[in-house]
Design a protein around this motif. Sequence first.
Motif, PDB file in Angstrom:
ATOM      1  N   GLU A 169      47.481  45.243 -98.237  1.00  0.00           N
ATOM      2  CA  GLU A 169      47.784  46.032 -97.045  1.00  0.00           C
ATOM      3  C   GLU A 169      46.456  46.364 -96.370  1.00  0.00           C
ATOM      4  O   GLU A 169      45.527  46.860 -97.006  1.00  0.00           O
ATOM      5  CB  GLU A 169      48.517  47.322 -97.411  1.00  0.00           C
ATOM      6  N   MET A 170      46.316  46.049 -95.052  1.00  0.00           N
ATOM      7  CA  MET A 170      45.095  46.307 -94.309  1.00  0.00           C
ATOM      8  C   MET A 170      45.311  47.463 -93.335  1.00  0.00           C
ATOM      9  O   MET A 170      46.284  47.466 -92.580  1.00  0.00           O
ATOM     10  CB  MET A 170      44.651  45.064 -93.517  1.00  0.00           C
ATOM     11  N   LYS A 171      44.395  48.439 -93.359  1.00  0.00           N
ATOM     12  CA  LYS A 171      44.493  49.590 -92.470  1.00  0.00           C
ATOM     13  C   LYS A 171      43.154  49.802 -91.764  1.00  0.00           C
ATOM     14  O   LYS A 171      42.139  50.089 -92.396  1.00  0.00           O
ATOM     15  CB  LYS A 171      44.868  50.860 -93.254  1.00  0.00           C
ATOM     16  N   ASN A 172      43.171  49.655 -90.422  1.00  0.00           N
ATOM     17  CA  ASN A 172      41.987  49.896 -89.604  1.00  0.00           C
ATOM     18  C   ASN A 172      41.977  51.353 -89.152  1.00  0.00           C
ATOM     19  O   ASN A 172      42.941  52.088 -89.369  1.00  0.00           O
ATOM     20  CB  ASN A 172      41.983  48.958 -88.401  1.00  0.00           C
ATOM     21  N   GLU A 173      40.901  51.770 -88.481  1.00  0.00           N
ATOM     22  CA  GLU A 173      40.789  53.160 -88.042  1.00  0.00           C
ATOM     23  C   GLU A 173      41.839  53.520 -86.991  1.00  0.00           C
ATOM     24  O   GLU A 173      42.265  54.658 -86.899  1.00  0.00           O
ATOM     25  CB  GLU A 173      39.386  53.419 -87.491  1.00  0.00           C
ATOM     26  N   ASP A 174      42.258  52.523 -86.196  1.00  0.00           N
ATOM     27  CA  ASP A 174      43.239  52.821 -85.155  1.00  0.00           C
ATOM     28  C   ASP A 174      44.675  52.729 -85.670  1.00  0.00           C
ATOM     29  O   ASP A 174      45.623  52.808 -84.884  1.00  0.00           O
ATOM     30  CB  ASP A 174      43.056  51.870 -83.963  1.00  0.00           C
ATOM     31  N   ASP A 175      44.865  52.542 -86.995  1.00  0.00           N
ATOM     32  CA  ASP A 175      46.203  52.518 -87.583  1.00  0.00           C
ATOM     33  C   ASP A 175      46.684  53.903 -87.998  1.00  0.00           C
ATOM     34  O   ASP A 175      47.754  54.034 -88.583  1.00  0.00           O
ATOM     35  CB  ASP A 175      46.227  51.591 -88.803  1.00  0.00           C
ATOM     36  N   THR A 190      48.260  57.632 -87.772  1.00  0.00           N
ATOM     37  CA  THR A 190      49.325  58.287 -87.017  1.00  0.00           C
ATOM     38  C   THR A 190      49.204  59.787 -87.206  1.00  0.00           C
ATOM     39  O   THR A 190      48.311  60.274 -87.906  1.00  0.00           O
ATOM     40  CB  THR A 190      50.696  57.796 -87.496  1.00  0.00           C
ATOM     41  N   ALA A 191      50.127  60.514 -86.590  1.00  0.00           N
ATOM     42  CA  ALA A 191      50.071  61.977 -86.689  1.00  0.00           C
ATOM     43  C   ALA A 191      50.327  62.445 -88.118  1.00  0.00           C
ATOM     44  O   ALA A 191      49.795  63.473 -88.550  1.00  0.00           O
ATOM     45  CB  ALA A 191      51.096  62.603 -85.746  1.00  0.00           C
ATOM     46  N   THR A 192      51.136  61.679 -88.875  1.00  0.00           N
ATOM     47  CA  THR A 192      51.475  62.089 -90.241  1.00  0.00           C
ATOM     48  C   THR A 192      50.744  61.292 -91.300  1.00  0.00           C
ATOM     49  O   THR A 192      50.682  61.709 -92.458  1.00  0.00           O
ATOM     50  CB  THR A 192      52.991  61.934 -90.457  1.00  0.00           C
ATOM     51  N   LYS A 193      50.207  60.138 -90.940  1.00  0.00           N
ATOM     52  CA  LYS A 193      49.506  59.286 -91.898  1.00  0.00           C
ATOM     53  C   LYS A 193      48.115  58.969 -91.372  1.00  0.00           C
ATOM     54  O   LYS A 193      47.956  58.152 -90.467  1.00  0.00           O
ATOM     55  CB  LYS A 193      50.271  57.987 -92.155  1.00  0.00           C
ATOM     56  N   ASN A 194      47.116  59.628 -91.917  1.00  0.00           N
ATOM     57  CA  ASN A 194      45.733  59.384 -91.501  1.00  0.00           C
ATOM     58  C   ASN A 194      44.776  59.286 -92.674  1.00  0.00           C
ATOM     59  O   ASN A 194      43.570  59.275 -92.483  1.00  0.00           O
ATOM     60  CB  ASN A 194      45.266  60.470 -90.528  1.00  0.00           C
ATOM     61  N   ARG A 195      45.325  59.255 -93.911  1.00  0.00           N
ATOM     62  CA  ARG A 195      44.490  59.118 -95.100  1.00  0.00           C
ATOM     63  C   ARG A 195      44.925  57.891 -95.882  1.00  0.00           C
ATOM     64  O   ARG A 195      46.050  57.399 -95.734  1.00  0.00           O
ATOM     65  CB  ARG A 195      44.600  60.355 -95.989  1.00  0.00           C
ATOM     66  N   ASN A 196      44.061  57.386 -96.728  1.00  0.00           N
ATOM     67  CA  ASN A 196      44.403  56.226 -97.557  1.00  0.00           C
ATOM     68  C   ASN A 196      45.565  56.537 -98.486  1.00  0.00           C
ATOM     69  O   ASN A 196      46.439  55.697 -98.711  1.00  0.00           O
ATOM     70  CB  ASN A 196      43.176  55.803 -98.379  1.00  0.00           C
ATOM     71  N   GLU A 197      45.579  57.767 -99.008  1.00  0.00           N
ATOM     72  CA  GLU A 197      46.619  58.146 -99.958  1.00  0.00           C
ATOM     73  C   GLU A 197      48.009  58.116 -99.345  1.00  0.00           C
ATOM     74  O   GLU A 197      49.004  57.920-100.045  1.00  0.00           O
ATOM     75  CB  GLU A 197      46.301  59.543-100.506  1.00  0.00           C
ATOM     76  N   ASP A 198      48.102  58.265 -98.017  1.00  0.00           N
ATOM     77  CA  ASP A 198      49.401  58.290 -97.351  1.00  0.00           C
ATOM     78  C   ASP A 198      50.095  56.933 -97.350  1.00  0.00           C
ATOM     79  O   ASP A 198      51.304  56.851 -97.087  1.00  0.00           O
ATOM     80  CB  ASP A 198      49.231  58.781 -95.908  1.00  0.00           C
ATOM     81  N   PHE A 199      49.354  55.852 -97.620  1.00  0.00           N
ATOM     82  CA  PHE A 199      49.934  54.508 -97.540  1.00  0.00           C
ATOM     83  C   PHE A 199      50.168  53.884 -98.916  1.00  0.00           C
ATOM     84  O   PHE A 199      50.631  52.746 -99.001  1.00  0.00           O
ATOM     85  CB  PHE A 199      49.012  53.592 -96.728  1.00  0.00           C
ATOM     86  N   LEU A 200      49.833  54.583-100.002  1.00  0.00           N
ATOM     87  CA  LEU A 200      49.932  53.985-101.328  1.00  0.00           C
ATOM     88  C   LEU A 200      51.387  53.824-101.782  1.00  0.00           C
ATOM     89  O   LEU A 200      51.728  52.814-102.407  1.00  0.00           O
ATOM     90  CB  LEU A 200      49.157  54.839-102.333  1.00  0.00           C
ATOM     91  N   LYS A 201      52.242  54.788-101.492  1.00  0.00           N
ATOM     92  CA  LYS A 201      53.624  54.719-101.940  1.00  0.00           C
ATOM     93  C   LYS A 201      54.343  53.521-101.335  1.00  0.00           C
ATOM     94  O   LYS A 201      55.045  52.767-102.035  1.00  0.00           O
ATOM     95  CB  LYS A 201      54.345  56.021-101.586  1.00  0.00           C
ATOM     96  N   GLU A 202      54.175  53.304-100.040  1.00  0.00           N
ATOM     97  CA  GLU A 202      54.807  52.173 -99.369  1.00  0.00           C
ATOM     98  C   GLU A 202      54.259  50.845 -99.899  1.00  0.00           C
ATOM     99  O   GLU A 202      55.004  49.876-100.072  1.00  0.00           O
ATOM    100  CB  GLU A 202      54.578  52.278 -97.856  1.00  0.00           C
TER     101      GLU A 202
END
Length: 457
Positions: A267-273, A275-287
Amino acid sequence: MAGDIPATTGESKRNSDMHEIICPHCSKAFKIDEAGYADILKQVRDGEFEQALHERLELAEQDKRNAVELARARVAAELQQAAAAKDAQIQGLKAQLDAGEVARRLAVAEALGALEKERDALAHQLAQARRDQAAAAQLSEAQRLAELQKAAAAKDAEIQGLKSGLERAALEKQLAEKALKDKYETQLKDRDDAIERLRDMKARLSTKMLGETLEQHCETEFNRLRATAFPRAYFEKDNDAKTGSKGDYIFRDADEAGTEIVSIMFEMKNEDDRTATKNRNEDFLKELDKDRNEKGCEYAVLVSLLEPEHELYNTGIVDVGHRYPKMYVVRPQFFIPIITLLRNAAMNALKYKTELALVKAQNIDITKFESELETFKAAFARNYELAAGHFQKAIAEIDKSIDHLQKTKDALLGTDRNLRLANDKAQDVTIKKLTRGNPTMAGKFAELKGKVGGGEA
């Protein structure tokens, strides 16, 4: 044997699920079912992977420490050279200032001496003219006045020339001071740029891609090495959204026989990815963990530029297995190393997998397998504890290096402030301040100033 009692239907079915294996050390036979075999295979693979991961992390940390020490030594040398050059310039400027003041004082003294001589000569001529007035009656009053006016005009011209010389000397001094100040400001700007580059290297480690997305960058880096490093690998975008979600890329590699070695969900996440609720690396680990399980991948890796100032993610490969098993977070520069690390570890485990598969095909009984298995598990746990201890020591050394870099940065900033204060003091040097507390020099300058004022009057 022919004399044995035939087994029942249920017992025959259970025996068909068991596999007989011969121990390569004691040549004794034991039985193992499919679940036990899979558990042994998983433990062997995880052990080899942890050992390879630990070795790679130590190599990466050593390279990082070497790069930091080299950059720190280079900046210290540059700042030391700049400080030495600045001190020499300040001393030169002071010498020039002292020389200019002495030259101006001498010029003023010479000019005043010449003016006093001229004044005395004119006074003598005027007295002589009055004494000879009776004898030189033929000389008209207009001629005498013209001569006096001519002499006064010559005197005014000389005074004006002296003033012009003083103004020219002052202008040259100002130009020299401005040139030195501009040069010093340029040097300070270069030092600031160097410090800023070090800060950027520490915070981002050259992870900012210009003119391309993070996905394009990772795909380009992989394709550049595909033919030589990953000839049988599959690395494509995950376009299967049947389950409701999908990752960005899936990596799979197999051996020459087609047996899968390793599989990774990326999963690739750039700085412009953000959102209002997801702005940390930890927010994308579950998905990401959900996508990994749905697509049947063994590992999951988040390649991220989020949280650029976070020290944890800037140190290297981050294991988040305490949250989700076999999951890692890396910066883009560790994209290829994490693939290589996981693939090599899996290839080492594949050797044991092949050996176990060969033993499984022999269908031999194991009577003392449980005791051997417990011994193996105890040894494996011991090795894992040792590896974990070394890993924690490496993390502690990384923390010490970060603290040392912070102290070095503070020292550099303190040097910059001291140089700026020294420059301000040099620019603030005046005759008045130089003669403060020195009544002899103050009296000389006051006397010189009074003479200049009296001559102009």
